[in-house]
Write an enzyme that holds these catalytic residues in place. Structure first.
Site, mmCIF file in Angstrom:
data_model
loop_
_atom_site.group_PDB
_atom_site.id
_atom_site.type_symbol
_atom_site.label_atom_id
_atom_site.label_comp_id
_atom_site.label_asym_id
_atom_site.label_seq_id
_atom_site.Cartn_x
_atom_site.Cartn_y
_atom_site.Cartn_z
ATOM 1 N N GLY A 225 -16.737 -131.545 -38.397
ATOM 2 C CA GLY A 225 -16.656 -130.214 -38.976
ATOM 3 C C GLY A 225 -15.864 -130.193 -40.267
ATOM 4 N N ASP A 255 -29.193 -132.523 -41.294
ATOM 5 C CA ASP A 255 -30.416 -133.248 -41.656
ATOM 6 C C ASP A 255 -30.307 -133.809 -43.071
ATOM 7 O OD1 ASP A 255 -31.331 -132.226 -39.215
ATOM 8 O OD2 ASP A 255 -32.161 -130.452 -40.202
#
Length: 311
Positions: A225, A255
């Site tokens: 994160g 992605d």
């Protein structure tokens, strides 16, 4: 060539609202893209200048429309047709929030999966790098990605595996290992039975080294994160810290990170360049309202702000 695989693609429809009014009419202008994690990877690789081919399963009217969207984006594609209807997924951006409605997708028949396996073997033989991204559709066993890893490995391609849950566990248990896996901190704790925090990198490194499931996987990257990520590559460990940005649409950032890894690994880049490239792609996607798309005019700024330190 880089081959991207999307087993459960979708027509992704994005709605941008100043305010989502519950139990009332919300008038919107949709933005539709050929979605699914592997197709986000494909679009980013196109921006990076790679030779990329997308494959997977498509069916019905939505599948035909999705092929049109891929063609319009310039994404070369070679998908296997199925009887079921390709799914639709909704992404509602409102008041700084992001609400998603995701269909489960079609049921895949054994003959359809057999046809795809043959298609994959044909295409993997021409690829340098293969990305396997996202969930598996209904009717496909959790061990299927492990089967694809084995096929690609035997063909000489490097496989980047971006999945979770039972599919990831099955791949880790397999003798054929991918080039890279990218679990987040919660997922890696679940796999290891630990409760590491972002400060426990040394302990995480030791736990991975002691776990036979990760032996033979050159790259293990753990996303953390806001704390960035840590990458373990053949005995070396790195922490990557990224600059704070004003995120516009974070969907597809993971992605895009995989696309960065695929691009740099295919180019034979050194470890630091691999990590800087991947993290830059993730950040630039979050700065763009489109999913699977980078704000390329800020590449140098963000790339130079990503700090990779060997531990």
């Amino acid at each position: 060539m880089i081959l991207t695989v999307t087993m459960n693609p979708s027509i992704d429809t994005r709605y941008q609202l100043d305010k989502l009014i519950i139990d009332d009419v919300n008038r919107v202008t949709p933005e539709k893209t050929a979605g699914g994690k592997g197709l986000n990877v494909s679009r980013v690789l196109l921006q990076l200048g790679d030779d990329v081919l997308a494959t997977g399963l498509l069916g019905g009217h939505m599948g035909a429309y999705m092929a049109e969207l891929m063609d319009a984006d310039g994404v070369k594609n070679d998908f296997v047709p199925i009887a079921g209807e390709t799914r639709i997924c909704l992404n509602i951006l409102h008041e700084g929030n992001q609400t998603e409605l995701l269909e489960s997708g079609p049921q895949i028949a054994p003959a359809e999966l057999e046809a795809f396996t043959a298609k994959f073997a044909e295409l993997a033989a021409k690829a340098d790098v293969v990305t396997l991204s996202g969930s598996l559709p209904r009717g496909v066993d959790a061990g299927y990605y492990a089967e694809l890893v084995k096929i690609a490995e035997e063909a000489g391609a490097k496989v980047l595996l971006d999945t979770s849950g039972a599919s990831l566990e099955a791949a880790l248990e397999s003798d054929a290992k991918p080039e890279l896996v990218k679990p987040n901190l919660t997922e890696i704790n679940g796999l290891l039975g630990t409760s590491f925090t972002t400060d426990d990198v040394d302990a995480l490194r030791e736990a991975l080294a002691a776990d036979d499931r990760f032996a033979g996987i050159p790259w293990v990257v753990v996303s953390m994160g806001a704390a960035g990520s840590v990458g373990f590559h053949e005995g070396r460990a790195f922490r990557a810290k990224t600059p704070a940005i004003a995120a516009v649409n974070a969907t597809g950032s993971g992605d895009s990170t995989i696309a960065g890894f695929a691009h740099a690994i295919a180019a034979g880049a050194d470890d630091v360049t691999v990590l800087k490239t991947a993290n830059t792609c993730g950040k630039l996607n979050a700065m763009d309202p489109k999913t699977g798309h980078l704000v390329m005019d800020r590449w140098d700024e963000i790339y130079n702000s990503v700090v990779v330190t060997e531990l």
